[in-house]
Write a protein that holds these residues in place. Structure first.
Motif, PDB file in Angstrom:
ATOM      1  N   VAL A  19      72.155  94.091  70.632  1.00 36.33           N
ATOM      2  CA  VAL A  19      72.012  92.633  70.428  1.00 36.33           C
ATOM      3  C   VAL A  19      71.350  92.333  69.231  1.00 36.33           C
ATOM      4  O   VAL A  19      71.521  91.338  68.539  1.00 36.33           O
ATOM      5  N   ARG A  23      72.455  90.037  66.086  1.00 29.85           N
ATOM      6  CA  ARG A  23      71.584  88.884  65.531  1.00 29.85           C
ATOM      7  C   ARG A  23      71.330  88.960  64.035  1.00 29.85           C
ATOM      8  O   ARG A  23      71.324  88.040  63.430  1.00 29.85           O
ATOM      9  N   ARG A  30      77.564  85.928  73.017  1.00 34.06           N
ATOM     10  CA  ARG A  30      76.739  85.644  74.239  1.00 34.06           C
ATOM     11  C   ARG A  30      76.884  86.856  75.251  1.00 34.06           C
ATOM     12  O   ARG A  30      78.004  87.412  75.110  1.00 34.06           O
ATOM     13  N   VAL A  31      75.786  86.974  76.052  1.00 35.98           N
ATOM     14  CA  VAL A  31      75.868  87.926  77.072  1.00 35.98           C
ATOM     15  C   VAL A  31      75.694  87.527  78.412  1.00 35.98           C
ATOM     16  O   VAL A  31      74.890  86.418  78.711  1.00 35.98           O
ATOM     17  N   LEU A  40      79.698  91.347  76.906  1.00 38.70           N
ATOM     18  CA  LEU A  40      79.230  90.740  75.642  1.00 38.70           C
ATOM     19  C   LEU A  40      80.568  89.829  75.057  1.00 38.70           C
ATOM     20  O   LEU A  40      81.566  90.537  75.107  1.00 38.70           O
ATOM     21  N   TYR A  55      79.865  98.888  67.741  1.00 37.94           N
ATOM     22  CA  TYR A  55      79.146  99.501  69.009  1.00 37.94           C
ATOM     23  C   TYR A  55      79.170 101.224  68.991  1.00 37.94           C
ATOM     24  O   TYR A  55      78.360 101.922  69.256  1.00 37.94           O
TER      25      TYR A  55
END
Length: 290
Positions: A19, A23, A30-31, A40, A55
């Motif tokens: 996360v 950023r 948003r999670v 997510l 990821y």
């Protein structure tokens, strides 16, 4: 604004570093938590696919990762895709070079260096193959692999290149470039040997045996240890298997479209399913151990 699910993980998985990476890259997300899972969300399906790939490669938020956010928001351009798929692109580049020097399989003088067995032309239309034992005794071991690089015609080359790009980069994203190269060479070797065992001395070539190997690998790996990278579009596996059955039926030969290397297809698929099973099993055990 509509949102798309990008990643869904158990609540016990620590996504903090990933996360933070998003950023730093200014990726909008948003999670949320749903039934003991963390989800997510991102604004578009295209961005969701890129976040999944990110990821797969950097679940711990690699601090040295420097890709800018703008390509992620817009979706990867061709140059970025090449950077993320260097091995896939390299294999295709070698394939295109071989297609060029062999004039798409029409130049016997250059083609004979890439075939499974060396051959000589007798007259205008007769081919005499050298014994495989003689070929290997001469140290020409590369012939066990190079038929995968031979293509006969633009359509043959274009279709195989398209599917290798689609499947190869998924494996490169998930398991790395050297795994992709190893699987490609392994499937090429197995499919060539099986085809030789089925047809004997003959001219055959193409990436299709490797492609069926990559397909089987992604298919079974995904069933053993689900991963976004190996989530193929609906119908792809069914379509490829149906095409394999059509080719095995002999319909293509009867219609005059040329001989199909069925042995290479079946050999590649079986080898790919086996490697996918082993890889998926190891990935599942690793996830449980973590």
């Amino acid at each position: 604004m509509s949102v798309v699910e990008a990643i869904r993980l158990p609540a016990t998985v620590d996504m903090g570093e990933f996360v933070s990476l998003l950023r730093r890259l200014n990726v909008p997300f948003r999670v949320s938590e749903e039934s003991g899972e963390q989800v997510l969300w991102v604004p578009s399906a295209q961005l969701a696919e890129q976040v999944r790939m990110l990821y797969e490669r950097y679940p711990q938020g690699d601090p040295e990762f420097t890709v800018q956010a703008e390509p992620l928001r817009r979706g990867p351009g061709f140059v970025q895709q090449l950077k993320l798929s260097r091995m896939t692109a390299a294999v295709l580049l070698v394939t295109f070079v071989v297609a060029a020097v062999t004039l798409l399989g029409t130049s016997a003088d250059t083609l004979r260096w890439f075939t499974f067995q060396d051959f000589r032309l007798v007259g205008e239309d007769r081919v005499m193959f050298l014994a495989l034992s003689e070929t290997l005794a001469a140290g020409e071991w590369w012939r066990m692999f190079t038929p995968m690089l031979i293509h006969f015609g633009w359509l043959h080359l274009a279709m195989n290149a398209m599917w290798y790009w689609e499947l190869g980069r998924r494996i490169e994203y998930r398991q790395g470039p050297w795994m992709l190269l190893g699987l490609s060479l392994g499937f090429g070797l197995i499919s060539n040997v099986v085809q030789y065992g089925v047809s004997g001395a003959s001219l055959f070539g193409g990436l299709s045996g490797v492609l069926y190997g990559l397909l089987g690998h992604c298919w079974i790996f995904q069933r053993m240890a689900p991963t976004p990278a190996y989530s193929l579009p609906r119908g792809v596996v069914a379509m490829m298997l149906i095409w394999l059955l059509v080719c095995l039926s002999g319909v293509i030969d009867l219609l005059g479209f040329g001989s199909i290397a069925n042995g290479a297809h079946v050999g590649g698929l079986v080898a790919g399913c086996l490697s996918g099973f082993i890889g998926g099993l190891l990935a599942r055990r690793s996830a449980r151990a973590a």
